[in-house]
Design an enzyme around this catalytic site. Structure first.
Site, PDB file in Angstrom:
ATOM      1  N   ALA A   1      66.718  -4.225  -7.146  1.00 38.68           N
ATOM      2  CA  ALA A   1      66.262  -2.846  -7.024  1.00 38.68           C
ATOM      3  C   ALA A   1      66.693  -2.714  -5.480  1.00 38.68           C
ATOM      4  O   ALA A   1      66.811  -3.649  -4.475  1.00 38.68           O
ATOM      5  CB  ALA A   1      64.838  -3.093  -7.169  1.00 38.68           C
TER       6      ALA A   1
ATOM      7  N   PRO B   1      63.814  -7.586  -5.428  1.00 39.78           N
ATOM      8  CA  PRO B   1      63.627  -6.544  -4.571  1.00 39.78           C
ATOM      9  C   PRO B   1      64.618  -6.548  -3.397  1.00 39.78           C
ATOM     10  O   PRO B   1      65.114  -7.610  -2.996  1.00 39.78           O
ATOM     11  CB  PRO B   1      62.168  -6.082  -4.384  1.00 39.78           C
ATOM     12  CG  PRO B   1      61.972  -7.561  -4.146  1.00 39.78           C
ATOM     13  CD  PRO B   1      62.598  -8.362  -5.297  1.00 39.78           C
TER      14      PRO B   1
ATOM     15  N   ASP C   1      73.582 -13.439  -5.049  1.00 44.73           N
ATOM     16  CA  ASP C   1      74.691 -14.124  -5.945  1.00 44.73           C
ATOM     17  C   ASP C   1      74.485 -15.046  -6.465  1.00 44.73           C
ATOM     18  O   ASP C   1      74.879 -15.114  -7.877  1.00 44.73           O
ATOM     19  CB  ASP C   1      75.733 -14.488  -4.796  1.00 44.73           C
ATOM     20  CG  ASP C   1      76.463 -13.355  -4.318  1.00 44.73           C
ATOM     21  OD1 ASP C   1      76.528 -12.247  -4.715  1.00 44.73           O
ATOM     22  OD2 ASP C   1      77.284 -13.841  -3.142  1.00 44.73           O
TER      23      ASP C   1
ATOM     24  N   ILE D   1      78.025   1.789  -4.008  1.00 48.19           N
ATOM     25  CA  ILE D   1      79.232   1.454  -5.068  1.00 48.19           C
ATOM     26  C   ILE D   1      79.820   0.032  -4.600  1.00 48.19           C
ATOM     27  O   ILE D   1      80.294  -0.789  -5.569  1.00 48.19           O
ATOM     28  CB  ILE D   1      80.252   2.508  -4.794  1.00 48.19           C
ATOM     29  CG1 ILE D   1      79.847   3.882  -5.298  1.00 48.19           C
ATOM     30  CG2 ILE D   1      81.779   2.026  -5.311  1.00 48.19           C
ATOM     31  CD1 ILE D   1      80.688   4.961  -5.026  1.00 48.19           C
TER      32      ILE D   1
ATOM     33  N   GLU E   1      73.478   1.814 -11.483  1.00 48.33           N
ATOM     34  CA  GLU E   1      73.270   3.096 -11.058  1.00 48.33           C
ATOM     35  C   GLU E   1      73.739   2.980  -9.442  1.00 48.33           C
ATOM     36  O   GLU E   1      72.916   2.526  -8.660  1.00 48.33           O
ATOM     37  CB  GLU E   1      71.863   3.601 -11.166  1.00 48.33           C
ATOM     38  CG  GLU E   1      71.630   5.146 -11.051  1.00 48.33           C
ATOM     39  CD  GLU E   1      71.341   5.474  -9.711  1.00 48.33           C
ATOM     40  OE1 GLU E   1      72.304   5.402  -8.877  1.00 48.33           O
ATOM     41  OE2 GLU E   1      70.080   5.605  -9.506  1.00 48.33           O
TER      42      GLU E   1
ATOM     43  N   CYS F   1      69.421   9.195  -4.519  1.00 48.00           N
ATOM     44  CA  CYS F   1      70.796   9.335  -5.163  1.00 48.00           C
ATOM     45  C   CYS F   1      71.013  10.906  -5.768  1.00 48.00           C
ATOM     46  O   CYS F   1      72.082  11.131  -5.869  1.00 48.00           O
ATOM     47  CB  CYS F   1      70.943   8.387  -6.230  1.00 48.00           C
ATOM     48  SG  CYS F   1      70.882   6.740  -5.638  1.00 48.00           S
TER      49      CYS F   1
END
Length: 474
Positions: free
Chosen positions: A146, A173, A209, A226, A246, A280
């Site tokens: 998140a 989070p 990770d 991105i 997203e 966003c």
């Protein structure tokens, strides 16, 4: 403040390095929290995997009841959650309590109902002597990452559909804004069976990770940048995990000459600067037709100048600080580069606020060109640009000339034009004569580098399932 992790139904202290958590309104450290260790990440995933054996076989009714209980306790503790979100994110307290908490509760209640409406196709005989049926089954363990802009809201968007479909979840989070997720852990542990929900704390490198690369994780859901999406997709590739992304946006706001200018001004003042522009879908990239360009810039500039930045607990505050010092510097750099072009004019704002905290003045920039970085790159702050355009064909091409594809809006009184332009825009959502509106029943998600997969709606629920064919010989 609750600062323990939730692993296999127990609240436990992290065993990794301590990380500071800040109050962005003051710059002060709220507390330090120990990250999950690699062993704790593994334990959380294995607990989720073990819990899936039973949780994945529960009836939709049972899962719905748990989600409804969670919605109720969030609602009952709404003031606590709002205060935590306000202190950790800098959000105006009234916005967190009045806007976000009810929406979060609604997400859990929606998916509680949706869980009982998810069906495969009806059985049929497609081969003589055999009956086929289509099942939609849960995948297993979902790793959810998140972001820091809407910490509890995004936790809800990820937890609710995954759990409703019968999956078990390990949620991480953002390390910048973990407090509401950790409070949620405290309340959820007594509602769901041990291992169904696990909530960790830590940075991407140390916790993200090993979580997203874990062999027992079958799906990774991310809301983030991105760059983070690219990293996770690459990291998950070796184990062929499903990914749900997203990844941000740069929403075009197309204003035609016949638009209701007062409505546009009121809308952008709200939808371009809500949450200090850290959204966003923010209405941040305006294209104004030349007939109304000057009027719009003048009126919008005057309106934006009235936005009040201030302390999050002040009822009159409309904009809080940005989430972190590093992000404040990123936003400031983007505006300074825009100012340096020579052709972009600062109508209002364009600078950091003096004093404590990570505040940036609500900013309107006019005269931006299509190829300018301020038009092409996500700023994720209280910064809106305005670009003039000539005609419909030009503006549709410009709007689509972006690596992003999440949200957009069209402002016009011409119904035919509204339909025509909406059909051509390459964005997951297009609003007409409004912007920013979201409901649990409708899908939210993008295309191009904004990602893939849907949050909210029945489509969001389906994303957390696997389609299976079962054939029975008579």
């Amino acid at each position: 403040m609750q600062h323990k992790l939730l692993i296999n139904g127990e609240l436990v202290s992290g065993e990794g390095e301590k990380q500071p958590v800040y109050n962005p309104a003051t710059g002060d450290v709220l507390l330090e929290i120990a990250e999950a260790s690699a062993e704790q990440v593994d334990a959380a995933v294995r607990a989720a995997d073990a819990a899936f054996a039973e949780w994945g076989q529960t009836t939709p009714k049972v899962r719905a009841e748990c989600l409804l209980k969670l919605a109720d306790v969030i609602e009952e503790n709404g003031q606590v959650f709002a205060e935590l979100e306000s202190r950790n994110c800098g959000k105006p307290l009234h916005s967190a309590f009045n806007d976000e908490i009810p929406a979060i509760v609604d997400v859990f209640r929606f998916f509680a109902g949706a869980a009982r409406c998810l069906n495969g196709l009806a059985a049929g005989e497609y081969l003589e002597g055999h009956t086929s049926m289509i099942r939609r089954d849960p995948l297993g363990v979902v790793a959810s990452i998140a972001p820091w802009n809407y910490p509890l809201m995004m936790a809800a968007w990820k937890l609710a559909p995954a759990l409703a479909a019968g999956n078990c979840v390990v949620l991480k989070p953002s390390e910048i804004t973990p407090l509401t997720a950790l409070k949620l852990a405290e309340l959820a542990k007594d509602i769901f069976p041990a291992g169904v929900i696990n909530i960790l704390f830590g940075r991407g490198k140390t916790v993200g990770d090993p979580l997203t690369g874990h062999p027992k994780v079958r799906m990774v859901s991310l809301t983030g940048s991105i760059a983070t999406g690219e990293h996770i997709i690459s990291h998950a590739a070796s184990s062929i995990k499903r990914t749900h992304m997203e990844l941000g946006g740069k929403a075009p706001v197309i204003v035609f000459d016949d638009a209701d200018i007062e409505a546009v001004v009121e809308g952008v003042r709200t939808f371009g600067y809500y949450n200090a522009g850290q959204d966003c879908t923010a209405a941040c990239r305006i294209y104004a037709q030349k007939g109304i360009y000057d009027t719009l810039v003048e009126k919008l500039g005057a309106a934006v100048a009235t936005l009040k930045s201030g302390a999050p607990d002040d009822e009159s505050t409309e904009l809080g600080p940005l989430s972190s010092l590093a992000h404040l510097e990123r936003v400031s750099k983007a505006v300074e580069e825009a100012k340096a072009t020579g052709h972009i004019k600062v109508i209002t704002g364009g600078e950091k606020r003096k004093g404590n905290g990570y505040y940036y003045a609500p900013t309107l920039l006019a005269g931006a060109l299509q190829d300018d970085a301020i038009v092409q790159k996500e700023v994720f702050g209280p910064v809106v640009s305005v670009t003039p355009f000539d005609n419909e064909e030009q503006v549709v091409n410009w709007a689509n000339d972006s690596q992003y594809g999440l949200a957009s809006s069209v402002w016009t009184k011409d119904v035919g034009r509204a339909h025509r332009v909406s059909a051509r825009l390459q964005y997951g959502c297009t609003w007409v004569n409004t912007h920013f509106m979201l409901v649990s029943e409708m899908p939210h998600g993008g295309q191009k580098l904004s990602g893939y997969g849907k949050d909210m709606s029945l489509y969001g629920l389906e994303d957390y399932t696997v389609v299976r064919h079962v054939m029975v010989k008579h």
